[in-house]
Design an enzyme around this catalytic site. Structure first.
Site, PDB file in Angstrom:
ATOM      1  N   ARG A 104       0.852  -1.199   0.000  1.00  0.00           N
ATOM      2  CA  ARG A 104       0.000   0.000   0.000  1.00  0.00           C
ATOM      3  C   ARG A 104       0.876   1.233   0.000  1.00  0.00           C
ATOM      4  O   ARG A 104       1.769   1.348   0.838  1.00  0.00           O
ATOM      5  CB  ARG A 104      -0.854   0.040   1.274  1.00  0.00           C
ATOM      6  N   THR A 108      -1.382   7.454  -0.293  1.00  0.00           N
ATOM      7  CA  THR A 108      -2.716   7.335  -0.910  1.00  0.00           C
ATOM      8  C   THR A 108      -3.501   6.132  -0.405  1.00  0.00           C
ATOM      9  O   THR A 108      -4.707   6.039  -0.625  1.00  0.00           O
ATOM     10  CB  THR A 108      -2.569   7.158  -2.438  1.00  0.00           C
ATOM     11  N   ASP A 200       1.009  -3.854  12.035  1.00  0.00           N
ATOM     12  CA  ASP A 200       1.400  -4.184  10.662  1.00  0.00           C
ATOM     13  C   ASP A 200       1.702  -5.688  10.576  1.00  0.00           C
ATOM     14  O   ASP A 200       2.700  -6.166  11.126  1.00  0.00           O
ATOM     15  CB  ASP A 200       2.631  -3.362  10.262  1.00  0.00           C
ATOM     16  N   ASP A 203       5.174  -6.788   9.016  1.00  0.00           N
ATOM     17  CA  ASP A 203       6.305  -6.532   9.918  1.00  0.00           C
ATOM     18  C   ASP A 203       6.314  -7.513  11.080  1.00  0.00           C
ATOM     19  O   ASP A 203       7.378  -7.971  11.511  1.00  0.00           O
ATOM     20  CB  ASP A 203       6.238  -5.094  10.461  1.00  0.00           C
TER      21      ASP A 203
HETATM   22  C1  PRP Z   1      -0.995  -4.932   4.252  1.00  0.00           C
HETATM   23  C2  PRP Z   1      -1.806  -6.208   4.343  1.00  0.00           C
HETATM   24  C3  PRP Z   1      -2.671  -6.140   3.118  1.00  0.00           C
HETATM   25  C4  PRP Z   1      -2.931  -4.656   2.993  1.00  0.00           C
HETATM   26  C5  PRP Z   1      -4.322  -4.394   3.505  1.00  0.00           C
HETATM   27  O1  PRP Z   1       0.041  -5.067   3.368  1.00  0.00           O
HETATM   28  O2  PRP Z   1      -1.036  -7.378   4.404  1.00  0.00           O
HETATM   29  O3  PRP Z   1      -2.045  -6.625   1.947  1.00  0.00           O
HETATM   30  O4  PRP Z   1      -1.963  -3.982   3.815  1.00  0.00           O
HETATM   31  O5  PRP Z   1      -4.661  -3.076   3.309  1.00  0.00           O
HETATM   32  P1  PRP Z   1      -5.813  -2.618   2.302  1.00  0.00           P
HETATM   33  O6  PRP Z   1      -6.981  -3.486   2.574  1.00  0.00           O
HETATM   34  O7  PRP Z   1      -6.045  -1.184   2.703  1.00  0.00           O
HETATM   35  O8  PRP Z   1      -5.293  -2.729   0.909  1.00  0.00           O
HETATM   36  P2  PRP Z   1       1.181  -3.934   3.195  1.00  0.00           P
HETATM   37  O9  PRP Z   1       0.800  -2.960   2.154  1.00  0.00           O
HETATM   38  O10 PRP Z   1       1.526  -3.378   4.547  1.00  0.00           O
HETATM   39  O11 PRP Z   1       2.382  -4.770   2.585  1.00  0.00           O
HETATM   40  P3  PRP Z   1       3.270  -5.925   3.265  1.00  0.00           P
HETATM   41  O12 PRP Z   1       2.397  -7.141   3.450  1.00  0.00           O
HETATM   42  O13 PRP Z   1       4.339  -6.150   2.260  1.00  0.00           O
HETATM   43  O14 PRP Z   1       3.791  -5.417   4.577  1.00  0.00           O
HETATM   44  N1  URA Z   2      -2.210  -3.589   6.954  1.00  0.00           N
HETATM   45  C1  URA Z   2      -1.772  -4.074   8.127  1.00  0.00           C
HETATM   46  O1  URA Z   2      -0.803  -4.844   8.177  1.00  0.00           O
HETATM   47  N2  URA Z   2      -2.428  -3.704   9.249  1.00  0.00           N
HETATM   48  C2  URA Z   2      -3.476  -2.881   9.234  1.00  0.00           C
HETATM   49  O2  URA Z   2      -4.045  -2.596  10.306  1.00  0.00           O
HETATM   50  C3  URA Z   2      -3.913  -2.381   7.995  1.00  0.00           C
HETATM   51  C4  URA Z   2      -3.265  -2.755   6.860  1.00  0.00           C
END
Ligand code: PRP
Ligand code: URA
Length: 209
Positions: A104, A108, A200, A203
């Protein structure tokens, strides 16, 4: 219209309590994500079709039921979705695994796709798209749209924590998709995090913060 299952099981509630706790370390967090995914898979495969097969037990000939040879695929949304795959493979070990990479944009909150590698026959498979977090719903909606563009017709989505905003958007954009949710939370905060949530997920699974 697809079904929405919000899990209501003491084991899932207990394990989600552990992953919400900020004092839970990476090892236990990863184990719990995998175990919750396994329990959700048990529930979301309830409508797989069966066929009758004649076999012989050591005592007699009989008829048993077997899965009707439906081809399955698991598609985790990278990174955090990867944490769910091992638990799902305990129950559906012959499923092929595809990967869709998305992050994400922090400003935005729009998902940005950076990787996509799917089984060659993905359009012939029942697909389980998996990501622990359904926040705005952008990542799940885009991943599912990508799979539909490739010809997939039977898609399920599994997440562990959902915000009402993300669940609503996913239902509106992809009403045909069956959705399994571990827990439905209260709201999204101003920076797009689920509250109370678990922080997160990527993470915490990979220990990157
Ligand atoms: C997180 C999570 C989803 C997304 C959810 O990923 O694992 O993929 O955010 O958010 P949304 O419903 O608003 O799209 P992130 O973008 O943090 O990437 P990562 O898994 O690589 O940490
Ligand atoms: N992605 C995450 O990992 N945690 C949240 O709470 C939202 C998006």
């Amino acid at each position: 219209m697809g079904n929405v299952i919000i899990m209501d099981h003491p084991l899932i509630k207990h394990k989600i309590g552990i992953i919400r706790d900020s004092s839970t370390g990476t090892k236990e967090f990863r184990e719990m994500i995998s175990e919750i995914a396994m329990l959700e898979t048990y529930e979301s495969t309830r409508n797989l079709s069966l066929e009758e097969v004649e076999i012989e037990t050591p005592m007699a000939a009989t008829t048993v039921e077997r899965l009707a040879g439906k081809k399955l695929a698991i598609v985790p949304i990278l990174r955090a979705g990867l944490g769910m795959v091992s638990g799902m493979q305990m129950l559906i070990p012959s499923a092929k695994v595809g990967h869709i990479g998305m992050y994400r944009d922090h400003e935005t909150l729009e998902p940005v796709e950076y990787y996509c590698k799917l089984p060659a026959d993905i359009e012939d498979r029942d697909v389980f798209v998996v990501d622990p977090m359904l926040a705005t719903g952008g990542s799940a909606c885009d991943a599912i749209a990508q799979l539909k563009k490739r010809g997939c017709k039977n898609i399920r989505f599994l997440c562990i924590i959902a915000a009402p905003e993300g669940l609503k958007r996913l239902r509106e954009e992809h009403p045909d998709v069956d959705i399994t949710v571990g827990a439905l939370d209260d709201h999204l905060n101003e920076i797009g995090y689920i509250v109370p949530g678990l922080g997160d997920a990527g993470d915490r699974i990979f220990g990157t913060k």
